[in-house]
Design an enzyme around this catalytic site. Structure first.
Site, PDB file in Angstrom:
ATOM      1  N   GLY A  59       2.898   7.225  11.291  1.00  0.00           N
ATOM      2  CA  GLY A  59       1.696   7.356  11.915  1.00  0.00           C
ATOM      3  C   GLY A  59       1.986   6.586  13.373  1.00  0.00           C
ATOM      4  N   GLY A  85       0.516   3.771  15.770  1.00  0.00           N
ATOM      5  CA  GLY A  85      -0.265   2.430  16.007  1.00  0.00           C
ATOM      6  C   GLY A  85      -0.630   2.236  17.559  1.00  0.00           C
ATOM      7  N   GLY A  86      -0.906   1.133  17.812  1.00  0.00           N
ATOM      8  CA  GLY A  86      -1.502   0.716  19.259  1.00  0.00           C
ATOM      9  C   GLY A  86      -0.246   0.464  20.049  1.00  0.00           C
ATOM     10  N   GLY A 138       2.559   2.250  19.422  1.00  0.00           N
ATOM     11  CA  GLY A 138       3.250   3.636  19.666  1.00  0.00           C
ATOM     12  C   GLY A 138       3.602   4.274  18.172  1.00  0.00           C
ATOM     13  N   VAL A 193       4.957   5.247  14.533  1.00  0.00           N
ATOM     14  CA  VAL A 193       5.751   4.320  13.335  1.00  0.00           C
ATOM     15  C   VAL A 193       6.602   5.472  12.804  1.00  0.00           C
ATOM     16  CG1 VAL A 193       5.460   2.891  11.582  1.00  0.00           C
ATOM     17  CG2 VAL A 193       3.843   2.693  13.611  1.00  0.00           C
ATOM     18  N   ASP A 238      -4.329  -7.009  16.823  1.00  0.00           N
ATOM     19  CA  ASP A 238      -4.915  -5.672  16.433  1.00  0.00           C
ATOM     20  C   ASP A 238      -4.830  -5.660  14.906  1.00  0.00           C
ATOM     21  OD1 ASP A 238      -5.667  -2.966  16.873  1.00  0.00           O
ATOM     22  OD2 ASP A 238      -3.386  -2.324  16.750  1.00  0.00           O
TER      23      ASP A 238
END
Length: 599
Positions: A330, A332-333, A335, A337, A423
């Site tokens: 996925g 995330g904030g 970058g 994963v 986050d």
């Protein structure tokens, strides 16, 4: 230039009949040699007869010549008594030419009639051991030759590099034809390569009365061995037709050797190999430089204390199969994963409800963090993307709420520095094999010392989880993490996202989860906000606690929010939640009811 390249292939005079103007006269001269073991020949230069009877005129030595003369002089012209005699003759011989180098030919050889034996002053190579630079073309030579030429000589005006020529007193042929023979099978003339390495038979016939010279040639016998010039047999007769050679009695040729390539060819091959090797080496150097640059990392002095936690970029590249899309879990904030394998390390920031940080890597403008893999994925997929049968049970949800509370308390108060996650949200809560919640993705996290004031920073976070004071002050505090935690608790309890769009497209409106739960509380039906997928299968007291706690933590005033230490006390039953009373502002539906989330 061509002569220099072919200097090893000195293919000279194959046979010279010595013509004596005076001497013994014979009406008929007739001889046949099916091999030369007992032939009455006079040899000079490098010419020799092999043990099995082959006449070898040249070998692989340079700038040499060889002659083979019939030992008795032959008289042409008038008799001693003044009478005329016929000058007709017929001869045939079988030869084989295979040069030392398969891609270059040697100079021609010739059958010749000469008034002298030995041809004093003659030169090898293109002069065939017959003439030299000064006497070539001199009428006083009295030489007739039939040349079989395998090299094009511009100075003698050759027609090509594979021809038969008739020479009188010099090497510029008075008549020449491309070497060919008439094939009875095809009914037409076929090219005959003189340098083919196969035996070739030649017939030379001269009619003295008609003054007509005929030269005929065709393939004879099997392929020859790769040597220079061999004469296998010779037949000659004056004033009559030469007897045919018995091809079956001709001496066998030496065993065939692999043909050698010319020096020019060898140099070309060597040069090509060198160029290929140079290209390979150059390509390897370019690849190595590219590879090193690809995995170039940044290391600073302060990182020495964290050497055990640092991974090389190459390790991460290999572990994630080149950061393949198939390994992407996925975004995330911080970058992308990725899932990786075979990575083991330890991190300093450790807690049972934090996703273990195994290490990091730095490369150019990139910082890569390595976390332990959580087998059950992220919480949001279980809350919002699963059918009822796969939804989390309430006991699992309540345990996750407690786990994330403990994780945030550890970040805020349990470590040597204050860590603000910045986050907190459902997609950053990961579930291990036992469905325990673990807070991960510290890509936006900030650290500061206990008791100090967090510095102003860029506004980061996710809509619906972002505390209202952050955009105004630009500061992220532990209270902002508490606000996000409150939104997360409401998501877990209600099974709804923090912000949802409801209604048909033309009348769609956004519904903020905290406002909707607040209205339910104001109407006294807070349990109606619980996730319908639970179908009432929950502990009422725990559900009410979770909903009230979500509202308290999501208070718009940061000073009114509890600390994570207080949150844990509420969840463990060691402290009671503040009473919630009415205050102005919240729209509760058909009947406006103002609520205050505590008093």
């Amino acid at each position: 230039m061509m002569c220099a390249l072919l200097s090893r292939l000195i293919l000279l005079l194959i046979a010279i009949i010595f013509v004596e103007v005076v001497g013994a006269f014979r009406d008929v001269y007739d001889f046949t040699y099916n091999g030369f073991s007992r032939a009455n020949l006079s040899l000079d230069g490098i010419a020799e007869v092999s043990p099995n009877g082959l006449l070898l005129l040249t070998n692989f030595s340079r700038q040499n010549q060889g002659h083979a003369f019939y030992s008795f002089p032959l008289r042409f012209g008038s008799s001693p008594g003044g009478g005329n005699i016929s000058s007709s003759f017929s001869t045939t011989f079988v030869f084989a030419i295979v040069p030392e180098y398969s891609d270059l030919g040697g100079h021609e050889f010739a059958f010749a009639l000469s008034p002298t034996r030995g041809r004093p002053g003659s030169l090898p190579v293109q002069y065939l051991g017959l003439f030299n630079k000064t006497d070539n073309g001199n009428p006083s030579n009295h030489v007739l030759a039939v040349e079989l030429d395998t090299v094009y000589s511009r100075e003698f005006k050759d027609i090509d590099d594979n021809h038969v020529g008739i020479d009188v007193n010099g090497l510029q042929s008075i008549e020449s034809k491309h070497a060919a023979y008439f094939s009875h099978e095809t009914g037409r003339y076929t090219n005959l390569t003189l340098m083919r390495g196969d035996p070739v038979q030649v017939w030379i016939e001269y009619d003295g009365a008609k003054k007509l010279l005929n030269v005929t040639l065709c393939p004879a016998g099997d392929r020859s061995s790769p040597t220079n010039h061999y004469i296998l047999g010779w037949s000659f007769k004056m004033n009559g037709e030469a007897r045919p050679l018995d091809l079956s009695r001709l001496p066998p040729l030496p065993p065939r050797r692999p043909r050698r390539r010319s020096k020019l060819f060898e140099v070309a091959i060597a040069l090509a190999v060198v160029l290929i090797l140079a290209a390979v080496v150059f390509g390897a150097l370019v690849f190595i430089l590219w590879w090193r640059n690809k995995f170039q990392e940044i290391r600073e002095d302060w990182e020495a204390a964290y050497a055990s936690q640092r991974f090389s970029y190459r390790e991460l590249y290999v572990a994630t199969k080149g950061f393949s899309d198939k390994q992407l879990l996925g975004t995330g904030g911080f970058g992308g994963v990725y899932r990786g394998t075979q990575i083991v390390s330890i991190g300093q920031l450790r807690h049972r409800n934090l996703v273990p940080l195994l290490g990091y890597s730095r490369r150019k403008g990139e910082l890569l963090l390595v976390y332990e893999f959580m087998s059950n994925g992220s919480l949001d997929k279980h809350l919002f993307d699963q059918p009822h049968k796969s939804a989390l049970h309430w006991s699992q949800r309540f345990r996750i709420i407690k786990g994330i509370a403990l994780a945030l308390h550890h970040l805020h108060e349990g470590w040597e520095q204050v860590v603000i996650h910045r986050d907190v949200k459902a997609s950053n809560v990961l579930l291990d094999g036992g469905m325990n919640g673990r807070l991960g993705d510290f890509g936006l996290a900030r650290l500061y010392d206990h008791g100090s004031d967090p510095r102003t920073t860029h506004v980061v976070g996710t809509l619906g989880y972002l505390a209202p004071e952050v955009p105004m002050t630009g500061k992220s505090t532990t209270s902002a993490d508490v606000f996000a935690f409150g939104a997360l608790v409401l998501e877990i309890a209600c099974g709804r996202r923090t912000v949802e769009v409801q209604g048909p497209p033309e009348q769609a409106s956004e519904v903020v989860l905290v406002d909707w739960v607040s209205r339910c509380w104001g109407r006294g039906v807070v349990l109606e906000a619980s996730d319908p997928n639970l179908r009432g299968d929950f502990v009422v007291e725990e559900m009410e606690l979770a909903l009230r706690l979500g509202l308290i933590c999501s208070h718009p005033d940061p000073a009114m929010r509890p600390s994570m230490r207080q949150v844990i006390q509420y969840l463990e039953g060691n402290a009671s939640l503040p009473e919630m009373s009415k205050y102005g502002g919240a729209d509760t539906g058909p009947e406006d009811v103002d609520v205050n989330i505590w008093s």
